[in-house]
Write an enzyme that holds these catalytic residues in place. Structure first.
Site, mmCIF file in Angstrom:
data_model
loop_
_atom_site.group_PDB
_atom_site.id
_atom_site.type_symbol
_atom_site.label_atom_id
_atom_site.label_comp_id
_atom_site.label_asym_id
_atom_site.label_seq_id
_atom_site.Cartn_x
_atom_site.Cartn_y
_atom_site.Cartn_z
ATOM 1 N N LYS A 155 1.158 -133.959 -39.907
ATOM 2 C CA LYS A 155 1.720 -133.010 -40.862
ATOM 3 C C LYS A 155 2.003 -131.627 -40.282
ATOM 4 O O LYS A 155 1.232 -131.092 -39.513
ATOM 5 C CB LYS A 155 0.760 -132.837 -42.041
ATOM 6 C CG LYS A 155 0.602 -134.078 -42.872
ATOM 7 C CD LYS A 155 1.719 -134.241 -43.861
ATOM 8 C CE LYS A 155 1.258 -133.759 -45.225
ATOM 9 N NZ LYS A 155 2.344 -133.830 -46.187
ATOM 10 N N SER A 210 -2.559 -130.336 -41.289
ATOM 11 C CA SER A 210 -3.472 -130.928 -42.265
ATOM 12 C C SER A 210 -4.786 -131.257 -41.572
ATOM 13 O O SER A 210 -4.801 -131.606 -40.391
ATOM 14 C CB SER A 210 -2.841 -132.202 -42.832
ATOM 15 O OG SER A 210 -3.844 -133.063 -43.336
#
Ligand code: ARG
Length: 489
Positions: free
Chosen positions: A299, A293
Site C-alpha cells: 500500500k 500500511s
C-alpha cells in the site's frame, strides 16, 4: 496572590474555578499585540495629560522588558517551553493571572511599582482583548493571504505545464466533455482567488480600533481614540463602544472565509484521493505525501489528502462553535466570549498549515498522460461537439441533440454485438460510425457533415471566453498572473 480585581471579594477563588475561568493557557499568544496596544494607550494618555511623560516612559520601558522576557521563554519553533503540570502555560505566568492582560499588568507593577497601576486608566479588558484579537488576526490574515498567493503561483505553473494535455471532464462523476488539465487547474485558481479576496474584505471590515471603548460605554477621561487607532495602524476608531466590546462578527467572517477555503481544499483533496487510486490512476502523488500500511506491504495511501479533507470538518466545527457561542449573548460583554480565541487560533493554524502542505503536494503531483489518453475515447466525450457541428450546419440544436443520441445508441449496440472490435470493453466511438450507419440514422448525416470530431479538435474549438481551448486557457493564465502580481505588489 490576590487577583487584580479582588477589592470587593472576601474569599479567594476556588482552585478548580480558577483554572476553568482562566484564558492564560491560550491567550498568552496575544502578548505582543497586548503590549503594542498598551504602548499606544499610554502614549495617548500622556499626550492628553492624563499621565505624565515620565510615567509614560517608565511604563513603556517596563512593557518592553516584559516583551523580552516573554519572547525569551519561547522555544525555537515559537511555542512556550512546557513546564510539567502547567498545561503549556509560559513559566512566566500562572492561573492566578487569569489572562494575558492581567498577567502583563501585574508583571508591570512588579517591575516598576505603583506607576504600573496607572496603565489601566480609561480602558477595560473588554476593549483590550478586542484590540489584541484584531491586531493578531490582521497579522495572521496577511500571513495566510501570502500562503494562498504562493499556492496560486503553484497552480498557475501547473496550468501552464499541462495547458495542452487532454483529459475527460466529469459531471455526476461521469465522462462529460473533454477538457485540458490546464483548464482544470485554472478552475481551482479562481476558487482560491476568491478566498484571498474574502480575506481582504474581512481584513478591511475589522480595520477599526475598539481601544477606549472601555467596559461598554466609553469614559469620562478626555482620551483621543483617533490617535490610538492611528498609532496601531487601524483606519479609525470603532463608532459605538457597546458594539465594539460585544462584536465578534469579524472572527466569524474570518472563520467563514477559512471554512469556504477549507471546503475548496477538501474538494480537491477528495478528487486527488480518487485519482490516485488504481481505479483511476490519473495522477501519481509524491511518496513524500503518502504513507504505508502497517499490515499491507503493497500500500501507498493518500493519507495527507484524506487528512486535509478531514481538517475541513474541524474548521467548520470552529465556525459552528463560535456562531453558537454568540447566538444567545445579550449586550455587552459576557464571559462566553472567552470561548472565541481557541476556535479562532485553531482555525487560523489549521488553515495556514493546510494551504502550505497542500500547495507542496499539488506542486509535486504528476498527471499520467498515458492513462488520461486512454480515457479519452470512453464515454462519448465528443457527443456535444457533434451536436454543435450539426447545429452549425443548420439542424436545430434540439434535433441535433436527438440525432446524436441515436448515434450513441447505435455505437453501444455495435459494441454489444462485438462488431468491428474484439469485445474488449473498449468504446466504439462516434467517429467510427460508417457512412452507411450515419445515413441510416438520419438521411442528412455524413462524415463530412460531422467534421473533425477528434477529441483534440473538439477541445481546441472551445474558444468561447472562459472555455477550455488551450489558447483561451493561456489567456486565463495571463489574466491570473496579472491579478496575482497586483495582489503581491
Ligand atoms: N479573558 C477574557 C477574554 O478572553 C478577557 C475579557 C474581559 N473579561 C471580563 N471578565 N470582563 O475574553
Amino acid at each position: 496572590m490576590a487577583a487584580l480585581w479582588s477589592g470587593r471579594f472576601e474569599k479567594d477563588m476556588d482552585e478548580l474555578v480558577k483554572k476553568f475561568n482562566a484564558s492564560i493557557g491560550f491567550d498568552q499568544r496575544l502578548y505582543n499585540e497586548d503590549i503594542d496596544g498598551s504602548i499606544a494607550h499610554v502614549t495617548m494618555l500622556a499626550n492628553q495629560g492624563i499621565v505624565t511623560e515620565d510615567e509614560r516612559d517608565e511604563i513603556i520601558r517596563g512593557l518592553e522588558q516584559i516583551r523580552e522576557e516573554i519572547g525569551a521563554s519561547l522555544n525555537s519553533s515559537g511555542d512556550y517551553v512546557e513546564v510539567p503540570g502547567m498545561n503549556g502555560i509560559s513559566p512566566l505566568f500562572s492561573y492566578n493571572d487569569e489572562d494575558i492582560h492581567m498577567a502583563i499588568e501585574s508583571r508591570l507593577t512588579d517591575l516598576i511599582g505603583d506607576t504600573g497601576k496607572k496603565l489601566h486608566t480609561a480602558r477595560s479588558r473588554n476593549d483590550q482583548v478586542q484590540v489584541d484579537c484584531r491586531l493578531y488576526l490582521q497579522r495572521k490574515i496577511a500571513e495566510i493571504a501570502a500562503s494562498l498567493a504562493r499556492f496560486e503561483e503553484v497552480i498557475l505553473n501547473k496550468a501552464e505545464e499541462y495547458v495542452d494535455v487532454l483529459m475527460p471532464g466529469f459531471t455526476h462523476i461521469q465522462h462529460a466533455q473533454p477538457i485540458t488539465v490546464g483548464f482544470y487547474f485554472m478552475a481551482y485558481f479562481q476558487m482560491f482567488k476568491r478566498d484571498i479576496e474574502r480575506l481582504r474584505d474581512c481584513y478591511d471590515r475589522m480595520d477599526y480600533s475598539p481601544l477606549g471603548s472601555c467596559a461598554l460605554a466609553g469614559t469620562t477621561f478626555p482620551i483621543d481614540r483617533h490617535e490610538t487607532a492611528a498609532m496601531l495602524g487601524f483606519s479609525g476608531p470603532t463608532e459605538n463602544a457597546m458594539d465594539a466590546v460585544s462584536d465578534r462578527d469579524y472572527m466569524i467572517e474570518f472563520l467563514n472565509a477559512a471554512s469556504i477555503s477549507m471546503m475548496h481544499i477538501s474538494r480537491w483533496a477528495e478528487e486527488f484521493t480518487w485519482w490516485n487510486s488504481s481505479e483511476f490512476s490519473f495522477i501519481d502523488l509524491d511518496d513524500s505525501f503518502c504513507t504505508g500500511s502497517s499490515i499491507m506491504p503493497q500500500k501507498k495511501n493518500p493519507d495527507i489528502a484524506e487528512l486535509l479533507r478531514g481538517k475541513c470538518g474541524r474548521v467548520y466545527g470552529d465556525l459552528m462553535a463560535l456562531l453558537t457561542v454568540m447566538k444567545g449573548t445579550p449586550l455587552a460583554f459576557n464571559k462566553d466570549f472567552q470561548e472565541d480565541k481557541e476556535r479562532l487560533f485553531d482555525a487560523a493554524d489549521t488553515w495556514q498549515a493546510s494551504i502550505e502542505i497542500f500547495a507542496n503536494m499539488i506542486e509535486q503531483a504528476a498527471f499520467r498522460e498515458d492513462v488520461l489518453n486512454a480515457q479519452l475515447n470512453r464515454g462519448f466525450l465528443n457527443a456535444t461537439d457533434v451536436a454543435e457541428h450539426l447545429a452549425q450546419k443548420g439542424i436545430p440544436f434540439r434535433e441535433a441533440h436527438e440525432i446524436v443520441g441515436r448515434m450513441v445508441r447505435v455505437c453501444e449496440e455495435k459494441l454489444r454485438e462485438g462488431a468491428e472490435k474484439e469485445s474488449s470493453g473498449d468504446q466504439f466511438g462516434l467517429e467510427e460510425l460508417t457512412e452507411e450507419d450515419l445515413s441510416k440514422i438520419d438521411s442528412r448525416l455524413s462524415k463530412k457533415m460531422l467534421g473533425d470530431i477528434s477529441i483534440r479538435a473538439c477541445v481546441e474549438a472551445r474558444k468561447s471566453f472562459g472555455g477550455t481551448a488551450p489558447d483561451e486557457v493561456r489567456r486565463q493564465i495571463e489574466t491570473g498572473r496579472k491579478w496575482l502580481a497586483e495582489f503581491m505588489a
